[in-house]
Motif scaffolding. Structure first.
Motif, PDB file in Angstrom:
ATOM      1  N   ASP A 137     101.767 -58.315  23.520  1.00 18.07           N
ATOM      2  CA  ASP A 137     101.678 -58.546  25.416  1.00 18.07           C
ATOM      3  C   ASP A 137     103.168 -58.209  26.151  1.00 18.07           C
ATOM      4  O   ASP A 137     104.190 -58.357  25.712  1.00 18.07           O
ATOM      5  CB  ASP A 137     101.676 -59.997  25.973  1.00 18.07           C
ATOM      6  CG  ASP A 137     101.016 -60.222  27.202  1.00 18.07           C
ATOM      7  OD1 ASP A 137     101.447 -58.933  28.229  1.00 18.07           O
ATOM      8  OD2 ASP A 137     101.208 -61.733  27.551  1.00 18.07           O
ATOM      9  N   ILE A 138     102.848 -57.061  26.596  1.00 21.11           N
ATOM     10  CA  ILE A 138     103.970 -56.592  27.027  1.00 21.11           C
ATOM     11  C   ILE A 138     104.838 -57.661  28.337  1.00 21.11           C
ATOM     12  O   ILE A 138     106.044 -57.508  28.214  1.00 21.11           O
ATOM     13  CB  ILE A 138     103.276 -55.187  27.643  1.00 21.11           C
ATOM     14  CG1 ILE A 138     105.117 -54.443  28.406  1.00 21.11           C
ATOM     15  CG2 ILE A 138     102.943 -55.515  28.830  1.00 21.11           C
ATOM     16  CD1 ILE A 138     105.916 -54.178  26.836  1.00 21.11           C
ATOM     17  N   ASN A 139     104.238 -58.799  28.560  1.00 20.78           N
ATOM     18  CA  ASN A 139     105.185 -59.284  29.259  1.00 20.78           C
ATOM     19  C   ASN A 139     105.547 -60.633  28.603  1.00 20.78           C
ATOM     20  O   ASN A 139     105.750 -61.418  29.451  1.00 20.78           O
ATOM     21  CB  ASN A 139     104.427 -59.400  31.108  1.00 20.78           C
ATOM     22  CG  ASN A 139     104.144 -58.376  31.810  1.00 20.78           C
ATOM     23  OD1 ASN A 139     104.857 -57.483  31.943  1.00 20.78           O
ATOM     24  ND2 ASN A 139     103.230 -58.054  33.023  1.00 20.78           N
ATOM     25  N   ASN A 140     105.288 -60.808  27.847  1.00 20.85           N
ATOM     26  CA  ASN A 140     105.547 -61.886  27.192  1.00 20.85           C
ATOM     27  C   ASN A 140     107.245 -61.593  26.286  1.00 20.85           C
ATOM     28  O   ASN A 140     107.272 -60.985  25.894  1.00 20.85           O
ATOM     29  CB  ASN A 140     105.024 -62.263  25.208  1.00 20.85           C
ATOM     30  CG  ASN A 140     105.417 -63.206  24.737  1.00 20.85           C
ATOM     31  OD1 ASN A 140     105.771 -63.672  25.411  1.00 20.85           O
ATOM     32  ND2 ASN A 140     104.473 -63.335  23.824  1.00 20.85           N
ATOM     33  N   VAL A 141     108.018 -62.672  27.640  1.00 19.79           N
ATOM     34  CA  VAL A 141     109.709 -62.679  26.926  1.00 19.79           C
ATOM     35  C   VAL A 141     110.049 -63.434  26.334  1.00 19.79           C
ATOM     36  O   VAL A 141     111.118 -64.070  26.004  1.00 19.79           O
ATOM     37  CB  VAL A 141     109.779 -62.874  28.250  1.00 19.79           C
ATOM     38  CG1 VAL A 141     109.460 -61.762  29.515  1.00 19.79           C
ATOM     39  CG2 VAL A 141     109.680 -63.774  28.750  1.00 19.79           C
TER      40      VAL A 141
END
Length: 444
Positions: A137-141
């Motif tokens: 998930d590219i927006n999992n920080v």
């Protein structure tokens, strides 16, 4: 008087034209350390995640801690060479919603270490690695995102190249860079390219290193000698006049980035013949992007250097085991001796370019309906002479050359202009050459 002139010309050919290698380049290759690269990749992995929008306050986790550590490492290198590097941050703010990967305002922070040239301080050759990492998930920080190969390997290689090259002085400047925001949309490169344009930097080119540590591909091929050099054929900033000229005079695969790629190919084959540099005739992998592209978009030369055989189970993946396959970009998948080789490829090309004189700004060509090719070029400061290159129109590399001394025009008798492509490089007294310049004017 004629005899003296002839002897001087002969001497010039023998000392410059026949100088093929320089011991300092071999010393640079030997100095690159796999152990240093392993230690740096390991340290970067320990920050847990280096996502562009991750924690910036923690001293132990997130991209803030990672970039502060990188800056501190550059500063240690500088301290060891009597403050020979100017280390700093370069920043730009990206606002929420700029794309769907930017869900809050974020400051994109690059780390720069500049070794100023002794003669041409405003001419720069760049080497970059990426700081940031990601999972599925590219927006999992928050999830662990080791990014060992993608792209701690490239960042570690950049640090190691800085350690090795800091021991030398160069006529041109070198910038070692940790770029941020690559996974969110190449923001670090965009910001730095715009900064360079604004400051009037004369960028010779950028060597973007993105994944230089994997030797086993998802296709089962294993190789610790193959690597790829990606370069676009012509600049996206070319004018309509330049585009039209290519129809009549050629140059469809002779833009400034392609010449930089050929330079890396030639230098590697000269000094590291055990390696197999693969010239890939495209900007980047199919439908994908890297941090050299923003520099290309701004009109600068830029190429991507990377492993030849990727393993997609270890890129942009949550750490997990599924159907017997271990997913995730973990430390154990990085081959540090291979990363050492590709770091050396970068270091020797940085050095060769930084020791070379500027390339001729103007190269004119003529010889229509004649049994010869005529070339004229603008002379440059610091050149001991010039070398003419030519190749078959279907060849990917410059295959023929002739050193012609310290002159500004030459006719290649018996070489029909229709059957070859041509270029000119400037050569300094120890034999280091500029990047080849494809003709940009016509002799009428």
């Amino acid at each position: 008087m004629m005899k003296t002139t002839a002897l001087l010309i002969l001497f010039s050919f023998s000392t410059v034209g026949l100088c093929q290698t320089d011991q300092r380049i071999y010393d640079i290759i030997d100095a690159v350390s796999a152990e240093h690269i392993e230690a740096d990749v390991s340290r970067l992995v320990q920050f847990g995640t280096r996502h562009t929008l991750s924690d910036t306050i923690s001293q132990t986790r997130g991209i803030g801690a990672a970039r502060r550590w990188i800056k501190a490492e550059f500063e240690k290198i500088s301290a060891a060479c009597n403050a020979c590097l100017d280390v700093s941050y370069q920043k730009n703010l990206v606002k929420k919603g700029d794309n769907d990967r930017i869900f809050k305002d974020v400051e994109i922070v690059n780390v720069l270490a500049v070794k100023l040239g002794t003669k041409y301080p405003n001419r720069y050759i760049l080497m970059s690695g990426d700081i940031d990492s990601r999972v599925s998930d590219i927006n999992n920080v928050t999830s662990d995102s080791p990014g060992a190969n993608d792209n701690a390997s490239g960042m570690a290689g950049t640090l190691e190249a800085a350690r090795v090259l800091s021991k030398y002085d160069f006529e041109n400047s070198i910038i070692f860079i940790g770029l941020s925001g690559e996974e969110q949309g190449l923001y670090g490169g965009k910001g730095l390219a715009a900064h360079a344009k604004e400051k009037g930097w004369k960028i010779i080119g950028i060597l973007n290193n993105d994944m230089i540590g994997n030797i086993k591909g998802v296709d089962g091929i294993i190789s610790n000698t193959d690597f790829r050099i990606f370069s676009e054929p012509v600049s996206p900033t070319e004018t309509e006049q330049q585009r039209n000229a290519r129809r009549f005079y050629g140059g469809e695969v002779d833009g400034i980035s392609r010449q930089l790629a050929r330079y890396v190919h030639k230098t590697t084959q000269t000094y590291m013949p055990e390696m197999n540099p693969m010239m890939i005739y495209r900007l980047d992998r199919f439908g994908r992007g890297g941090h050299h592209r923003p520099f290309n978009d701004t009109g600068f030369a830029g190429i991507r250097i990377m492993e030849a055989h990727e393993n997609y189970t270890q890129q942009h993946q949550d750490i997990r085991t599924e159907d017997g396959i271990e997913y995730g970009d973990k430390l154990e998948h990085v081959n540090f001796h291979y990363a050492k080789k590709l770091t050396a490829v970068n270091a020797i090309n940085l050095a060769a370019i930084a020791w070379a004189p500027p390339a001729p700004e103007t190269v004119m060509i003529g010889g229509i309906v004649e049994p010869a090719a005529k070339l004229q070029w603008s002379k440059v400061d610091g050149a001991a002479g010039y070398k003419i290159y030519w190749r078959d129109t279907t060849s990917p590399t410059w295959d023929h050359s002739r050193y012609v001394g310290d002159i500004s025009e030459y006719t290649l008798d018996g070489v029909v202009i229709d059957n070859f492509f041509f270029g000119v490089a400037a050569v300094e007294e120890n034999g280091f050459e500029s990047v080849v310049v494809f003709p940009n004017g016509i002799i009428r």
